[in-house]
Write an enzyme that holds these catalytic residues in place. Structure first.
Site, PDB file in Angstrom:
ATOM      1  N   ARG A   1      25.665 -30.540 -14.497  1.00  0.00           N
ATOM      2  CA  ARG A   1      24.275 -30.561 -14.016  1.00  0.00           C
ATOM      3  C   ARG A   1      23.514 -31.508 -14.923  1.00  0.00           C
ATOM      4  NH1 ARG A   1      20.177 -25.670 -12.540  1.00  0.00           N
ATOM      5  NH2 ARG A   1      21.465 -25.843 -10.688  1.00  0.00           N
TER       6      ARG A   1
ATOM      7  N   HIS B   1      22.024 -31.558  -4.578  1.00  0.00           N
ATOM      8  CA  HIS B   1      22.415 -30.220  -5.053  1.00  0.00           C
ATOM      9  C   HIS B   1      23.380 -29.606  -4.019  1.00  0.00           C
ATOM     10  CE1 HIS B   1      22.518 -26.610  -7.230  1.00  0.00           C
ATOM     11  NE2 HIS B   1      21.299 -26.146  -7.070  1.00  0.00           N
TER      12      HIS B   1
ATOM     13  N   GLN C   1      24.430 -25.699  -3.879  1.00  0.00           N
ATOM     14  CA  GLN C   1      23.428 -24.789  -3.324  1.00  0.00           C
ATOM     15  C   GLN C   1      23.477 -24.798  -1.799  1.00  0.00           C
ATOM     16  OE1 GLN C   1      21.090 -22.650  -4.935  1.00  0.00           O
ATOM     17  NE2 GLN C   1      20.951 -21.893  -2.842  1.00  0.00           N
TER      18      GLN C   1
ATOM     19  N   ASP D   1      11.345 -25.579  -1.407  1.00  0.00           N
ATOM     20  CA  ASP D   1      11.744 -25.603  -2.823  1.00  0.00           C
ATOM     21  C   ASP D   1      10.479 -25.905  -3.624  1.00  0.00           C
ATOM     22  OD1 ASP D   1      13.255 -25.724  -5.161  1.00  0.00           O
ATOM     23  OD2 ASP D   1      14.191 -27.664  -4.713  1.00  0.00           O
TER      24      ASP D   1
ATOM     25  N   CYS E   1      16.216 -21.925  -2.659  1.00  0.00           N
ATOM     26  CA  CYS E   1      17.325 -21.966  -3.625  1.00  0.00           C
ATOM     27  C   CYS E   1      17.009 -21.183  -4.892  1.00  0.00           C
ATOM     28  CB  CYS E   1      17.695 -23.407  -3.937  1.00  0.00           C
ATOM     29  SG  CYS E   1      16.405 -24.339  -4.785  1.00  0.00           S
TER      30      CYS E   1
ATOM     31  N   ARG F   1      25.968 -17.953  -3.822  1.00  0.00           N
ATOM     32  CA  ARG F   1      26.400 -18.986  -4.782  1.00  0.00           C
ATOM     33  C   ARG F   1      27.741 -18.595  -5.401  1.00  0.00           C
ATOM     34  NH1 ARG F   1      22.978 -22.731  -7.036  1.00  0.00           N
ATOM     35  NH2 ARG F   1      24.937 -23.557  -7.828  1.00  0.00           N
TER      36      ARG F   1
HETATM   37  N1  NVA Z   1      14.797 -29.014  -6.840  1.00  0.00           N
HETATM   38  C1  NVA Z   1      14.988 -28.076  -7.924  1.00  0.00           C
HETATM   39  C2  NVA Z   1      16.151 -27.183  -7.642  1.00  0.00           C
HETATM   40  C3  NVA Z   1      16.434 -26.160  -8.701  1.00  0.00           C
HETATM   41  C4  NVA Z   1      17.660 -25.325  -8.407  1.00  0.00           C
HETATM   42  C5  NVA Z   1      15.203 -28.842  -9.218  1.00  0.00           C
HETATM   43  O1  NVA Z   1      15.902 -29.866  -9.193  1.00  0.00           O
HETATM   44  O2  NVA Z   1      14.658 -28.441 -10.244  1.00  0.00           O
HETATM   45  N1   CP Z   2      19.397 -22.589  -7.297  1.00  0.00           N
HETATM   46  C1   CP Z   2      19.893 -22.930  -8.493  1.00  0.00           C
HETATM   47  O1   CP Z   2      20.654 -23.890  -8.637  1.00  0.00           O
HETATM   48  O2   CP Z   2      19.534 -22.115  -9.521  1.00  0.00           O
HETATM   49  P1   CP Z   2      19.736 -22.363 -11.062  1.00  0.00           P
HETATM   50  O3   CP Z   2      18.851 -23.524 -11.453  1.00  0.00           O
HETATM   51  O4   CP Z   2      19.291 -21.071 -11.690  1.00  0.00           O
HETATM   52  O5   CP Z   2      21.182 -22.665 -11.333  1.00  0.00           O
END
Ligand code: NVA
Ligand code: CP
Length: 299
Positions: A101, A128, A131, A218, A258, A286
């Site tokens: 990540r 992502h 997800q 989101d 998410c 998940r």
């Molecule tokens: N769009 C959000 C998703 C978090 C799971 C981010 O990238 O922070």
């Molecule tokens: N939805 C998601 O990816 O959550 P986290 O950021 O907690 O991993």
């Protein structure tokens, strides 16, 4: 067999995606009892925070007989400037898969190029995909199929939105997106998938939500965009998912997010905690999809 990565939804064929979702369903039901990761290790590199992604991969690896290593990029040499390509080759000598990540999607592509073990995208600024697997499973649980279903995306054209577009193109369902001007999804991803399925862009949330089976949103400021939060909050006025917007959707529509969610910003408390919300199933899913993914790539 050459190693396979999962950096984006189109890395898997439609048949692979259906197989993965079927396997995840069997894992969830308890019918699946194999331990294909016995003796295997997944390295998990995190340059951003996580609750669901970390816990689902870590618990999932254990349940499949394997092990997962949590590597914060602040603590490993990557964070002190060791090149990603060196990290890829070193980890490949010791582990059986790498989940990452991070910020730049190109970094994940470089990691995958140099790694000799499967690489999984656990979120980038662009995508992502893990997800979306959970979101697809949750949608199938609600309706039995994705066929003929319409998904409405409300808000930021971000990594989640881009991955929904990829999923719509790969699996052939309809996607309608309502995003404010200047916050549209990735142009290339949109163009590529618009040739494959019905994807529609509007600035009007009501238009996107009309008759939809899934309404999803989101946060307005993703990880790494904290400094833009105030400006974004202005730009996204009118993009709140509330009960009035849910009434525009199909009467059986579900709400997905998410998580983490900002109650009162992109979604009201009433919708998030209401009868149409499937967000806790979505979060649980998940675990099941991550297990299916690891079994397919590393098993
Ligand atoms: N769009 C959000 C998703 C978090 C799971 C981010 O990238 O922070
Ligand atoms: N939805 C998601 O990816 O959550 P986290 O950021 O907690 O991993």
């Amino acid at each position: 067999m050459p190693k396979r990565d999962f950096l984006a939804i189109p890395d898997f064929s439609a048949a692979d995606l259906h197989d993965l979702l079927d396997l995840a369903g069997r894992m969830k039901s308890g019918a699946y009892r194999e331990r294909p990761l016995t003796g295997k290790t997944l390295a998990m590199i995190f340059a951003k925070s996580s609750t669901r992604t970390r816990v689902s991969f870590e618990v999932g690896a254990l349940q499949l007989g394997g092990h997962a290593l949590f590597l914060s990029s602040r603590d490993i040499q990557l964070g002190r400037g060791e090149p990603i390509r060196d990290t890829a080759r070193v980890l490949s000598r010791m582990v059986d898969g790498i989940m990452i990540r991070t910020f730049a999607h190109a970094d994940v592509e470089e990691l995958a190029r140099f790694a000799t073990v499967p690489v999984i995208n656990g979120l980038t600024d662009l995508l992502h995909p893990c997800q979306i697997l959970a979101d697809l499973l949750t949608t199938i649980e609600a309706f039995g199929t994705l066929q003929g279903k319409t998904v409405a995306w409300i808000g930021d054209g971000n990594n989640m939105c881009n991955s929904w577009i990829n999923a719509a193109g790969s699996l052939g369902f309809e996607l309608r997106m309502a995003c404010p001007e200047g916050y549209e999804p990735d142009r290339d991803i949109f163009k590529r998938n618009a040739a494959l399925t019905k994807v529609m862009m509007t600035e009007d949330p009501d238009e996107a939500a009309a008759g939809a089976h899934v309404v999803t949103t989101d946060v307005w400021a993703s990880m790494g965009q904290e400094a833009e939060a105030a400006q974004r909050a202005q730009a996204f006025q009118g993009y709140l998912v509330n009960e009035a917007l849910m009434k525009r959707a199909d009467p059986a529509a579900i709400f997905l997010h998410c998580l983490p969610a900002h109650r009162g910003e992109e979604v009201t408390e009433a919708v998030l905690e209401g009868p149409q919300s499937r967000v806790w199933d979505e979060a649980e899913n998940r675990l099941h999809v991550q297990k299916a993914l690891m079994a397919m790539l590393m098993g």
